[in-house]
Each structure stands twice: as structure tokens, then as C-alpha cells.
Design an enzyme around this catalytic site. Structure first.
Site, PDB file in Angstrom:
ATOM      1  N   GLY A   1      47.359  25.347  43.912  1.00 38.73           N
ATOM      2  CA  GLY A   1      48.291  26.273  44.524  1.00 38.73           C
ATOM      3  C   GLY A   1      49.661  26.216  43.876  1.00 38.73           C
TER       4      GLY A   1
ATOM      5  CD  GLU B   1      61.461  39.389  57.384  1.00 40.41           C
ATOM      6  OE1 GLU B   1      62.298  38.504  57.180  1.00 40.41           O
ATOM      7  OE2 GLU B   1      60.301  39.375  56.902  1.00 40.41           O
TER       8      GLU B   1
ATOM      9  CB  VAL C   1      39.851  25.755  43.623  1.00 38.01           C
ATOM     10  CG1 VAL C   1      39.128  24.511  44.144  1.00 38.01           C
ATOM     11  CG2 VAL C   1      40.879  25.364  42.571  1.00 38.01           C
TER      12      VAL C   1
ATOM     13  N   GLY D   1      52.329  27.984  44.939  1.00 38.86           N
ATOM     14  CA  GLY D   1      53.308  28.542  45.868  1.00 38.86           C
ATOM     15  C   GLY D   1      54.448  27.567  46.115  1.00 38.86           C
ATOM     16  CG  PHE D   2      57.560  28.596  48.877  1.00 35.49           C
ATOM     17  CD1 PHE D   2      58.629  28.818  48.029  1.00 35.49           C
ATOM     18  CD2 PHE D   2      57.150  29.629  49.700  1.00 35.49           C
ATOM     19  CE1 PHE D   2      59.276  30.043  47.985  1.00 35.49           C
ATOM     20  CE2 PHE D   2      57.786  30.865  49.673  1.00 35.49           C
ATOM     21  CZ  PHE D   2      58.852  31.066  48.824  1.00 35.49           C
ATOM     22  N   GLY D   3      54.705  25.095  48.262  1.00 38.02           N
ATOM     23  CA  GLY D   3      54.262  23.709  48.387  1.00 38.02           C
ATOM     24  C   GLY D   3      53.938  23.097  47.040  1.00 38.02           C
TER      25      GLY D   3
END
Length: 273
Positions: free
Chosen positions: A14, A174, A82, A16-18
Site C-alpha cells: 500500500g 463535502e 497482492v 497510501g498515507f500509511g
């Protein structure tokens, strides 16, 4: 465990942010890092709604993962999907048959849409998690106005100009504000047979307030701001059915050509690996 001179191998699933946070935390460590993602870009998800509503272009919220780590020679990037993890052999298995060995594994695969047992609603009420979702939603929103411009039946035109958003968390709030601004500001005076500013945006929430995880004062402020923009906020009414052009909630059926899902998330299937 390392073998001879081989450095400790960390695989991160991943980008992303993590995943990027893990890469940053490991800076300076005596490790080799491989980050795997099924897309070649890191996505700033909080601004997806602005791509969906034409305020931003996709390139403004997505950056190549390779570019972000180009000054980290110990970090390799793999584009792949994966499909499983061989825990005993310590390999990550890829869809194309490839296998990547690891000494330590970090899973940062994020979340996906949750339809609470109604996955059959997804084709009619798509969510917003990827660039592909955002560009498809942008197309769907703009084509609704184009179709309304040519529609002569008043009921069908009304449905085309009705936009239902299910879920009043941050994404739903939003989106509701952005869609009403798209209709009333961005597209104003651009059509001849319709008035885009007459479009209806309905925000539907099963709970008693919008932004339920925020302070009540902020929820009240957000609801007032949305209503001031022209958004219709319907609270305390759970959705019980979604079709291609209707949403059933409470005791009413809303005819809407565009339905957007923002009601919940589910952990990725990584736990099943």
C-alpha cells in the site's frame, strides 16, 4: 532474520498515507524496503470530491510513488496486485504469479466502500475512493446536466437535476456542498433550456445529525451552512432501497438520476490473506 550480508527486508503493501508514513519512519534504518501498490500513484483522498465536482484535475491530487521516493535508494517500488501472503515461507504473492520475500511485513491497504449487506446497490450508488471513482462521478454529474438540457418531459428533467447523497459524514457533507456550488455557480448561465441553479441536492443521513463524529456545535454549523447553500438535509431516515433512479428512505421515494454513496467504509480484504 538476515542471511549473511543481506539486509533486513521490509515489504509494505500500500502506497497510501500509511505506507508512506512507514517509509518515512524507517528513514535511516539498516533495511531494504519494497512498497507494493496496484496503482502507480499516491492519492490525496481528502480532495477526491473536488476532482469529482470539477474544481481540481486528477494530477493535482495524485503523485507517482516512484517520484516521492526517488531520493531514497533503499526503497523499491513494485506495481502489482497482492493476492495473498505465504506466512510460513515469508513471501507476498502477486496476481501475476510473482513472489516477493520479506523479513518484516507492513499492511497498509486502507478501506473500501461498505454497503451494509446491500452490495447490489453499488452499481446505482457508487462511492468515492479512487481517481477512477472521481472521474467517473465527474462524468456522471456533468452528463446529467447535458441530458436535462435535451429532456422535454418535466418529471424526467426533474429527476436528472436531482442529486442524492447518502451519508452525512465528511465525504457526504463535502460532496453536497461541492455539487450545489457546481450547479449554482460553476454552471450558471451555461445552458439554454435549463437553469442548473434549480438543481436539487439532497443529503440523506440515518443518524440524528451530520458529521456525527464531530462536536455537536460543528454538526449544527455544518448543517446550517449546507442549508444556506441550498442543500436539503434529511436526518434520522435510513435508506432502505436504491435502484438506478430512486432512493427509498423513511416513508418516501426520491426520484434521482444521480445517487452517490458516502455512508460507510469497510476494511480491505487484507485480513483474509
Amino acid at each position: 532474520m538476515t542471511n549473511g550480508a543481506q539486509r533486513h527486508r521490509v515489504v509494505i503493501i500500500g502506497g497510501g498515507f500509511g505506507g508512506l508514513a512507514a517509509i518515512e519512519k524507517l528513514k535511516g534504518a539498516d533495511v531494504d524496503i519494497t512498497v507494493i501498490d496496484r496503482r502507480n500513484h499516491h492519492l490525496f483522498q481528502p480532495l477526491l470530491y473536488q476532482v469529482a465536482t470539477t474544481s481540481l484535475s486528477p494530477s493535482e491530487i495524485a503523485w507517482p510513488i516512484r517520484m516521492l521516493v526517488k531520493h531514497r535508494p533503499e526503497v523499491a517500488t513494485v506495481l502489482g496486485n497482492v493476492t495473498g501472503i505465504d506466512k510460513a515461507g515469508q513471501f507476498v504473492e502477486l496476481e501475476d504469479g510473482g513472489r516477493l520475500p520479506f523479513d518484516s511485513l507492513i499492511i497498509a491497504t486502507g478501506a473500501r466502500h461498505a454497503y451494509f449487506g446491500h452490495d447490489d446497490w453499488e452499481p446505482f450508488a457508487p462511492g468515492l475512493k479512487t481517481l477512477e471513482d472521481a472521474t467517473a462521478m465527474r462524468r456522471r454529474l456533468l452528463l446529467a446536466f447535458e441530458a436535462a438540457e435535451r429532456e422535454t418531459d418535466p418529471d424526467k428533467r426533474r429527476a436528472l437535476l436531482t442529486f442524492a447523497i447518502i451519508g452525512a459524514g465528511p465525504t457526504g457533507v463535502e460532496l453536497a456542498g461541492a455539487v450545489i456550488e457546481l450547479a449554482r455557480i460553476t454552471l450558471k448561465n451555461e445552458f439554454r433550456s435549463i437553469h442548473p441553479e434549480e438543481a436539487r441536492v439532497i443529503l440523506i443521513e440515518a443518524g440524528p445529525r451530520v458529521l456525527a463524529n464531530f462536536r455537536e456545535s460543528l454538526s449544527t454549523y455544518a448543517k446550517t451552512a449546507l442549508e444556506r447553500l441550498g442543500v436539503e438535509v434529511h436526518l434520522g431516515q435510513a435508506v432502505t432501497d436504491v435502484t438506478a433512479d430512486t432512493v427509498t428512505y423513511g416513508d418516501q421515494v426520491l426520484h434521482a438520476h444521480t445517487i452517490i454513496w458516502a455512508a460507510g467504509v469497510l476494511a480491505s480484504p487484507a485480513a483474509k490473506w
